[in-house]
Design a protein around this motif. Structure first.
Motif, PDB file in Angstrom:
ATOM      1  N   PHE A 154       0.806  -1.225   0.000  1.00  0.00           N
ATOM      2  CA  PHE A 154       0.000   0.000   0.000  1.00  0.00           C
ATOM      3  C   PHE A 154       0.846   1.286   0.000  1.00  0.00           C
ATOM      4  O   PHE A 154       0.364   2.324  -0.439  1.00  0.00           O
ATOM      5  N   ALA A 155       2.074   1.203   0.499  1.00  0.00           N
ATOM      6  CA  ALA A 155       2.905   2.409   0.546  1.00  0.00           C
ATOM      7  C   ALA A 155       3.902   2.469  -0.604  1.00  0.00           C
ATOM      8  O   ALA A 155       4.032   3.506  -1.264  1.00  0.00           O
ATOM      9  N   VAL A 156       4.594   1.360  -0.870  1.00  0.00           N
ATOM     10  CA  VAL A 156       5.640   1.373  -1.886  1.00  0.00           C
ATOM     11  C   VAL A 156       5.070   1.183  -3.286  1.00  0.00           C
ATOM     12  O   VAL A 156       5.316   1.978  -4.194  1.00  0.00           O
ATOM     13  N   GLN A 157       4.286   0.119  -3.480  1.00  0.00           N
ATOM     14  CA  GLN A 157       3.800  -0.198  -4.820  1.00  0.00           C
ATOM     15  C   GLN A 157       2.621   0.670  -5.246  1.00  0.00           C
ATOM     16  O   GLN A 157       2.578   1.161  -6.382  1.00  0.00           O
ATOM     17  N   LEU A 158       1.634   0.850  -4.366  1.00  0.00           N
ATOM     18  CA  LEU A 158       0.439   1.612  -4.731  1.00  0.00           C
ATOM     19  C   LEU A 158       0.532   3.084  -4.357  1.00  0.00           C
ATOM     20  O   LEU A 158      -0.274   3.892  -4.846  1.00  0.00           O
ATOM     21  N   SER A 159       1.444   3.439  -3.462  1.00  0.00           N
ATOM     22  CA  SER A 159       1.638   4.831  -3.017  1.00  0.00           C
ATOM     23  C   SER A 159       0.342   5.455  -2.491  1.00  0.00           C
ATOM     24  O   SER A 159       0.056   6.627  -2.732  1.00  0.00           O
ATOM     25  N   LEU A 160      -0.427   4.664  -1.779  1.00  0.00           N
ATOM     26  CA  LEU A 160      -1.697   5.157  -1.238  1.00  0.00           C
ATOM     27  C   LEU A 160      -1.548   5.726   0.167  1.00  0.00           C
ATOM     28  O   LEU A 160      -2.261   6.667   0.539  1.00  0.00           O
ATOM     29  N   LEU A 161      -0.640   5.152   0.943  1.00  0.00           N
ATOM     30  CA  LEU A 161      -0.508   5.535   2.343  1.00  0.00           C
ATOM     31  C   LEU A 161       0.959   5.728   2.688  1.00  0.00           C
ATOM     32  O   LEU A 161       1.837   5.149   2.031  1.00  0.00           O
ATOM     33  N   PRO A 162       1.249   6.526   3.707  1.00  0.00           N
ATOM     34  CA  PRO A 162       2.654   6.748   4.091  1.00  0.00           C
ATOM     35  C   PRO A 162       3.269   5.498   4.703  1.00  0.00           C
ATOM     36  O   PRO A 162       2.576   4.661   5.287  1.00  0.00           O
ATOM     37  N   THR A 163       4.581   5.408   4.567  1.00  0.00           N
ATOM     38  CA  THR A 163       5.282   4.229   5.091  1.00  0.00           C
ATOM     39  C   THR A 163       5.558   4.323   6.582  1.00  0.00           C
ATOM     40  O   THR A 163       5.656   3.297   7.259  1.00  0.00           O
ATOM     41  N   SER A 164       5.694   5.549   7.101  1.00  0.00           N
ATOM     42  CA  SER A 164       6.109   5.674   8.495  1.00  0.00           C
ATOM     43  C   SER A 164       5.740   7.044   9.025  1.00  0.00           C
ATOM     44  O   SER A 164       5.350   7.951   8.278  1.00  0.00           O
TER      45      SER A 164
END
Length: 308
Positions: A154-164
């Protein structure tokens, strides 16, 4: 009821005192923080002065009684690493952890109770099979693996949500909140289903159906209410688990909460902060247990009668 709560309060205070003594002893076995702080070029005299400044040159019994006396006055000591009052550091990080705990609790209850209720009302049906499968999967997946998977998808591939971090408000809490609540959802579904199964065939429920009450009223106001004590008990245990188990999730998502502070303090052997986190969390858990005991009496009048 009053005597019951007083006995629980006394038991909670004894628990806190025991934890205070235990954590003091255990952190001393982790090593000497001066060894991490000392410069390789410092002389033995400088190292001893540093140890004296930190109050670590006295015998352990002297350090213990000084520690207990300071706690009695509300002094949790000063952080060795940050050179700030340890309790102030704890209070700075506590809101972030509580936000995460509230989000995880909300997700857990909002998903598990309707599913468990529907599964318990129709055992053997499609929802029941789905609930059993969900519970099995949820209790089998490690939270650290699930958190990393969420970050990748959800964060790296789709860029929908922050990683941290928590810089993006509610969006920052979605992934850690779901990660933390997954196991709790599975457990709550199982308990809700079992509690509803025990209540739905009771005689008073059959009488309510015979009197013509609507299904929604019977299910939500009578069946769920009478099945709520095990659910309430598990919910309180889950909140305690969220508070004490937030360390893993906070590390994975770089969440600036108490759990991450505890890990950083362990790495640096910051005795005062470690002791503050453990003691303050223990006191917080005692308060939560007392509030749950009070809520028992509000939900079920039989608890009030039993306490008289």
């Amino acid at each position: 009821m009053t005597s019951y709560l007083l006995s629980r309060l006394v038991g909670g205070l004894l628990t806190v005192l025991f934890v205070m003594s235990l954590v003091f002893a255990l952190v001393r076995f982790s090593g000497d923080p001066v060894a991490l702080m000392a410069d390789p070029y410092m002389s033995e005299a400088d190292i001893e002065n540093l140890r004296s400044d930190l109050g670590l040159d006295d015998p352990v019994p002297v350090q213990y009684f000084r520690y207990m006396g300071n706690l009695a006055t509300g002094d949790f000591g000063q952080s060795i690493r940050f050179r700030e009052p340890a309790f102030d550091l704890y209070l700075e990080r506590l809101p972030a952890t509580l936000k995460l705990v509230l989000v995880a609790t909300f997700i857990s209850l909002a998903i598990s109770i309707p599913i468990g209720l529907a599964a318990g009302m129709r055992p053997g049906g499609y929802i029941d099979r789905f609930a059993k499968t969900t519970a099995l999967i949820g209790q089998s997946i490690p939270s650290f693996w699930l958190g990393i998977l969420f970050i990748i998808v959800f964060a790296v591939q789709l860029s929908l949500l922050p990683t941290s971090g928590d810089s993006q408000g509610i969006k920052s809490m979605i992934l850690p909140g779901i990660t933390m609540s997954t196991y709790a959802i599975a457990a709550m579904v199982r308990v809700t289903r079992s509690s509803v199964l025990d209540i739905k065939d009771a005689e008073f429920v059959g009488l309510l159906w015979a009197k013509g009450l609507s299904g929604r009223t019977i299910i939500w106001r009578h069946i769920l209410k009478n099945a709520s004590l095990p659910i309430l008990t598990l919910a309180s245990l889950q909140i305690i688990g969220f508070l004490s188990g937030s360390v893993i999730v906070e590390q994975i998502f770089a969440w600036p909460g108490v759990g991450r502070l505890a890990v950083e303090s362990v790495y640096s052997r910051d005795f005062p902060v470690i002791q503050t986190v453990v003691v303050a969390n223990t006191a917080l858990l005692v308060v939560i247990n007392l509030l749950v005991d009070v809520s028992y009496a509000m939900v079920d009048p039989r608890v009030r009668l039993a306490g008289r």
